[in-house]
Design a protein around this motif. Structure first.
Motif, PDB file in Angstrom:
ATOM      1  N   LEU A   1     -10.651  -2.766   9.746  1.00  0.00           N
ATOM      2  CA  LEU A   1      -9.798  -3.672   9.680  1.00  0.00           C
ATOM      3  C   LEU A   1      -8.804  -3.218  11.248  1.00  0.00           C
ATOM      4  CD1 LEU A   1      -7.968  -4.254   6.081  1.00  0.00           C
ATOM      5  CD2 LEU A   1      -9.471  -5.660   7.235  1.00  0.00           C
ATOM      6  N   LEU A   2      -8.865  -2.368  11.420  1.00  0.00           N
ATOM      7  CA  LEU A   2      -7.651  -1.594  12.296  1.00  0.00           C
ATOM      8  C   LEU A   2      -8.931  -1.818  13.785  1.00  0.00           C
ATOM      9  CD1 LEU A   2      -6.875   1.625  11.186  1.00  0.00           C
ATOM     10  CD2 LEU A   2      -5.249   0.093  11.521  1.00  0.00           C
ATOM     11  N   THR A   3     -10.060  -1.852  13.598  1.00  0.00           N
ATOM     12  CA  THR A   3     -11.067  -1.849  14.684  1.00  0.00           C
ATOM     13  C   THR A   3     -10.921  -3.345  14.996  1.00  0.00           C
ATOM     14  OG1 THR A   3     -12.847  -0.426  14.166  1.00  0.00           O
ATOM     15  CG2 THR A   3     -13.275  -1.578  15.989  1.00  0.00           C
ATOM     16  N   PHE A   4     -11.439  -4.206  13.944  1.00  0.00           N
ATOM     17  CA  PHE A   4     -11.767  -5.982  14.673  1.00  0.00           C
ATOM     18  C   PHE A   4     -10.154  -6.569  15.203  1.00  0.00           C
ATOM     19  CE2 PHE A   4     -10.286 -10.022  13.030  1.00  0.00           C
ATOM     20  CZ  PHE A   4     -11.755 -10.790  13.782  1.00  0.00           C
TER      21      PHE A   4
ATOM     22  N   ALA B   1     -18.523  -0.114  13.936  1.00  0.00           N
ATOM     23  CA  ALA B   1     -17.246   1.418  13.767  1.00  0.00           C
ATOM     24  C   ALA B   1     -17.305   1.546  12.235  1.00  0.00           C
ATOM     25  CB  ALA B   1     -16.203   0.767  14.541  1.00  0.00           C
ATOM     26  N   ALA B   2     -17.674   0.477  11.700  1.00  0.00           N
ATOM     27  CA  ALA B   2     -16.877   1.267  10.073  1.00  0.00           C
ATOM     28  C   ALA B   2     -18.737   1.467   9.867  1.00  0.00           C
ATOM     29  CB  ALA B   2     -17.162  -0.335   8.998  1.00  0.00           C
ATOM     30  N   ASN B   3     -19.890   1.787  10.452  1.00  0.00           N
ATOM     31  CA  ASN B   3     -21.243   2.309   9.927  1.00  0.00           C
ATOM     32  C   ASN B   3     -20.992   3.532  10.624  1.00  0.00           C
ATOM     33  OD1 ASN B   3     -23.612   1.374   8.198  1.00  0.00           O
ATOM     34  ND2 ASN B   3     -22.241  -0.626   9.558  1.00  0.00           N
TER      35      ASN B   3
ATOM     36  N   LEU C   1     -12.401  14.653   6.967  1.00  0.00           N
ATOM     37  CA  LEU C   1     -11.747  12.680   7.932  1.00  0.00           C
ATOM     38  C   LEU C   1     -11.051  12.913   9.287  1.00  0.00           C
ATOM     39  CD1 LEU C   1     -10.802  10.599   6.518  1.00  0.00           C
ATOM     40  CD2 LEU C   1      -8.143  11.766   6.362  1.00  0.00           C
ATOM     41  N   ALA C   2     -10.922  14.518   9.543  1.00  0.00           N
ATOM     42  CA  ALA C   2     -10.909  14.885  10.972  1.00  0.00           C
ATOM     43  C   ALA C   2     -11.272  14.226  12.606  1.00  0.00           C
ATOM     44  CB  ALA C   2      -9.740  16.048  11.352  1.00  0.00           C
ATOM     45  N   PRO C   3     -12.911  14.999  11.760  1.00  0.00           N
ATOM     46  CA  PRO C   3     -14.196  14.994  12.630  1.00  0.00           C
ATOM     47  C   PRO C   3     -14.652  13.252  13.069  1.00  0.00           C
ATOM     48  CG  PRO C   3     -13.971  16.586  11.589  1.00  0.00           C
ATOM     49  CD  PRO C   3     -13.386  16.306  10.723  1.00  0.00           C
TER      50      PRO C   3
ATOM     51  N   VAL D   1     -13.048   7.182  17.205  1.00  0.00           N
ATOM     52  CA  VAL D   1     -12.281   6.700  18.056  1.00  0.00           C
ATOM     53  C   VAL D   1     -13.014   6.491  19.874  1.00  0.00           C
ATOM     54  CG1 VAL D   1      -9.876   7.097  19.291  1.00  0.00           C
ATOM     55  CG2 VAL D   1     -10.199   7.104  17.152  1.00  0.00           C
ATOM     56  N   ALA D   2     -13.685   7.371  19.545  1.00  0.00           N
ATOM     57  CA  ALA D   2     -14.302   8.137  21.081  1.00  0.00           C
ATOM     58  C   ALA D   2     -15.165   6.644  20.516  1.00  0.00           C
ATOM     59  CB  ALA D   2     -15.372   9.110  20.638  1.00  0.00           C
TER      60      ALA D   2
END
Length: 632
Positions: free
Chosen positions: A60-63, A211-213, A225-227, A233-234
Motif C-alpha cells: 500500500l505504501l509503495t503504491f 516491492a512487497a516481494n 524488521l529494520a534490514p 526502501v533502497a
C-alpha cells in the motif's frame, strides 16, 4: 566464533516445514542467574514466517507513493516514446480488429489515439500537433509513427519492404510488431478501460507487488524488521525500479515474475496455488520477450534441484507439483512456437529484428557500462546498489549462505552475460538500468544480509549517504521526467553526457536559491561506454578506439571509489564478527535472533527429558546448521 546452542526437541516438527525458535527459550541462560548474551548475526537461508499484514502495508505504501507522481510523469512523457507506443499499437489492433496484424492500423493512422488531442494527419500524409500553451510533454515525437515490424517469411507476406514510407506497398499484407505479445496482453484491460493513464496506474500496481516481494525476500531471510525495511526502501524508490513503474516496458513484469518464482522455489513448501504461480511465471516470461529465456532456464534448474533435494516428500505431492509446473511450461512452450511460426514463418523468433551481438571487447564494455556508464549505468544513477557487492562477498565468506549465492548466480548470471553481449546493451531510448531491472531485485538478499550483519553507525552512515545520492537522482527525474532519457549522439557528435547531470544543477539551483549548486559540473567524471558503439558505427575504427580508450580511462576513478566503499564495508563486517566472538564466551549459550526460523531440515527426534535424564551435549549454531545440511 559462534556461540553454543542447545537444541530443544519438538515432536510436532515435520521435515521441510519452517519452525520458529521461541525467543524466550532460545535466549534463556541455563543457570537462573546467568547474564544475557549478545545474539549472533542472523542465520542462513532461514524461511521466516512473515506476518500477513507486513507485505500488505509495504504494498500500500509503495503504491501510494508511485501513484502520487503518476499524473506528473505521464504529463511530461506525453506522448509515449521509445518502445512504449508499439505495445499500445498491438493492444489497439486487438481491440479494434481482434487480430495482431497491424498493417491496417498504421494505414488508418490509429496511433493518433495515443497522441495529444491536437494531433492529426494532413492531406499529404504528414503529421502535425497543435500543442496547448501549457504543454510540458514531448514536442519532437515522430508522427506518423514509424512501426517496429518483425521480419516475416516469405517476404511477400509483408505489408511493405520499406515501413518508413507511406502508403504501404502491400496494404493487404501483414505487419507484426517485433516486440513480445505478453506485455500488450497484460495492459490490454486497463488500456481498454482508461487509456494510457490507467495503464500507468496498472504498472504502479506491478511495481508495488514487486516491492512487497522484495520486502518478503529480505524479511524471510534475515528475520529482522529494520534490514528488510531498509532493503525495500533502497529498491522501491530509486532507479531503475521506480522509473520503470511508470513506463510500458517488459522489465517490471519480468522482475516480478522472476523474484516471485525464486522466492517460492527457495521456500519450497508451497500449496497448489503457489506451485501454479511458479509454473505461470516460468511459462509467461518468454511471452514478454525471448531474452528472458535464460532466467527461465535458471529457475527451472533451481526447481529440479529442490525437487530432488526434497524427494522424501509424499509421492502424491511430488507428482502434483511436477504435473502443475510441467504442464504449464510445456503448454506455453508449444503455444509460443506455434505463435512464432504463424507470425515469422519459423518456430523461433528472428534475431535480425534486433541490433545483434558484440565481440569480446564490446561485451566487456557492456558488462562494465551496465554499472558505470554516465548515461545508463546503475551505480551512477543509484550508488546504494554498490552495497550489494558487500552482501555478495559476505554470502561467499559465510558458508551457510553460499547455496543461496549459487542459485542467484544460476538465475541471474546467464541473463547478465546475454545483455552485456547485446550490441545495444543500454536499451536505447529509455531510463538507466533497463535490462538490469529484471534481475536486480534478486540482490535484495545480499543487501539485507549486509545491513543485518554489519553493526555500528558507520556502515549505516555509508548506506544513508549512498541512499541519499540515489534519492537525489530519482528526485531529479520526478522534477523533470524527460531527464531520464539520454542522447548518445548530439549535434552529429558523440555525446555521452547525462541529461540530469547536464541540466539538473543549473535548473534546480536557482529554484532552491542555492547558487553554488549551479556551479557543480559532474559531466565527464563518469565514463561513456555507449560512445564507442556509435564511434565504431559512424567514425570507423579510429573513432571507436578513441572513444573506447577514453571510457576505460575515465572508469578508473569511479572504480576506485567503489573499491574503497566495498573494502571499508568489509572491514566493518570483520570488526562486527570479531566483536561478537569476543562478547560471547564458548562455555555459555547465546541464542539466535528473536523469531529465527530454522532451515527446512528435520531435527533428530529424542524422548522427552525427565529430571534424571542426562542433558544433551551443547552444539554450536553453525555446527547444527552444517549437520542438518549433511543430513539433507
Amino acid at each position: 566464533m559462534a556461540s553454543p546452542l542447545t537444541p530443544s526437541p519438538d515432536p510436532t516438527y515435520q521435515p521441510g516445514i519452517p519452525v520458529r525458535v521461541s525467543t524466550r527459550a532460545a535466549t534463556q541462560d541455563p543457570t537462573p542467574s546467568g547474564p544475557a548474551k549478545p545474539a549472533l548475526p542472523s542465520g542462513p537461508r532461514a524461511v521466516f514466517r512473515v506476518r500477513a499484514w507486513e507485505p500488505f502495508i509495504v504494498f500500500l505504501l509503495t503504491f501510494g507513493v508511485l501513484a502520487l507522481f503518476t499524473p506528473r510523469v505521464t504529463a511530461y512523457l506525453d506522448p509515449t516514446t521509445g518502445d512504449e507506443p508499439f505495445y499500445l499499437m498491438t493492444a489497439i489492433s486487438i481491440l479494434k480488429d481482434g487480430d495482431l496484424n497491424e498493417c491496417n492500423n498504421y494505414i488508418n493512422y490509429d496511433e493518433l489515439a495515443i497522441y495529444p488531442p491536437g494531433a492529426g494527419i494532413n492531406k499529404d500524409g504528414n503529421g502535425f500537433v497543435n500543442f496547448p500553451p501549457n504543454w510540458v510533454g514531448w514536442r519532437g515525437s515522430p508522427l506518423p509513427l514509424p512501426p517496429h515490424p518483425a521480419l516475416i517469411s516469405p517476404q511477400i507476406r509483408q505489408c511493405s519492404n520499406n515501413y518508413g514510407a507511406r502508403p504501404f506497398t502491400n496494404p493487404t499484407g501483414e505487419l507484426y510488431s517485433k516486440h513480445g505479445l505478453g506485455l500488450s496482453l497484460m495492459v490490454l484491460p486497463s488500456f481498454a478501460l482508461g487509456g494510457r493513464l490507467l495503464v500507468v496506474f496498472f504498472l504502479n500496481l506491478v511495481g508495488a507487488l514487486l516491492a512487497a516481494n522484495i520486502y518478503l525476500l529480505a524479511r524471510e531471510s534475515v528475520t529482522k524488521l529494520a534490514p528488510a525495511i531498509l532493503t525495500w526502501v533502497a529498491f522501491a524508490f530509486t532507479v531503475p525500479l521506480m522509473p520503470y513503474s511508470y513506463l510500458i516496458f517488459t522489465e517490471m513484469p519480468a522482475a516480478l515474475l522472476t523474484l516471485y518464482a525464486f522466492r517460492r522455489i527457495r521456500a519450497w513448501n508451497n500449496n497448489p496455488f503457489q506451485v501454479a504461480g511458479i509454473g505461470l511465471c516460468l511459462a509467461f516470461m518468454p511471452w514478454l520477450h525471448y531474452r528472458f529465456a535464460p532466467i527461465c532456464v535458471g529457475l527451472g534448474i533451481y526447481y529440479f534441484y529442490q525437487m530432488r533435494k526434497h524427494r522424501d516428500a509424499p509421492r502424491a505431492q511430488r507428482v502434483r507439483d511436477w504435473t502443475i509446473v510441467g504442464s504449464l511450461v510445456a503448454s506455453s512452450a508449444i503455444l509460443l512456437m506455434v505463435f512464432f511460426y504463424t507470425r515469422y514463418g519459423a518456430p523461433f523468433p528472428n534475431g535480425s529484428d534486433h541490433a545483434g551481438i558484440s565481440d569480446v571487447a564490446g561485451t566487456l564494455r557492456g558488462a562494465v557500462g551496465l554499472f558505470l556508464d554516465e548515461q545508463w549505468g546503475v551505480f551512477v544513477a543509484s550508488p546504494v546498489f554498490i552495497l550489494t557487492f558487500v552482501g555478495l562477498i559476505l554470502m561467499w565468506v559465510f558458508r551457510v549462505w553460499r547455496r543461496d549465492l549459487l542459485w542467484i548466480a544460476v538465475v541471474a548470471l546467464p541473463y547478465f552475460l546475454v545483455i552485456a553481449n547485446y550490441a545495444q546493451w543500454w536499451g536505447e531510448w529509455c531510463p538507466p538500468g533497463r535490462y538490469m531491472a529484471s534481475i536486480l531485485p534478486l540482490l535484495a538478499l545480499p543487501l539485507a544480509i549486509s545491513l543485518d550483519n554489519i553493526k555500528g553507525i558507520i556502515y549505516k552512515a555509508i548506506y544513508g549517504v549512498l541512499l541519499l545520492l540515489s534519492f537525489l537522482t530519482m528526485a531529479g527525474f520526478l522534477f523533470q521526467p524527460q531527464w531520464m532519457y539520454n542522447q548518445p549522439i548530439l549535434g552529429g557528435n558523440l555525446n555521452g553526457k547525462s541529461e540530469l547531470l547536464t541540466h539538473g544543477p543549473s535548473t534546480i539551483g536557482p529554484l532552491l536559491h542555492l547558487t553554488w549548486l549551479s556551479n557543480i559540473n559532474l559531466t565527464g567524471f563518469f565514463p561513456s561506454f555507449v560512445s564507442p558503439y556509435f564511434g565504431y558505427l559512424y567514425q570507423g575504427n579510429a573513432g571507436g578506439d578513441l572513444a573506447a580508450g577514453d571510457a576505460w580511462r575515465k572508469s578508473l576513478w569511479p572504480a576506485l571509489i567503489i573499491i574503497v566503499i566495498v573494502a571499508l564495508s568489509l572491514y566493518l563486517a570483520w570488526r562486527t564478527r570479531r566483536a561478537i566472538s569476543r562478547a560471547t564466551p564458548t562455555d555459555t549459550p547465546s541464542g539466535p535472533p528473536a523469531e529465527l526460523a530454522l532451515p527446512d531440515m528435520a531435527l533428530p527426534t529424542r524422548p522427552a527429558r525427565t529430571a534424571s535424564a542426562v542433558p544433551p551435549p551443547q552444539v554450536s549454531t553453525f555446527s547444527l546448521l552444517r549437520m542438518r545440511r549433511r543430513q539433507a
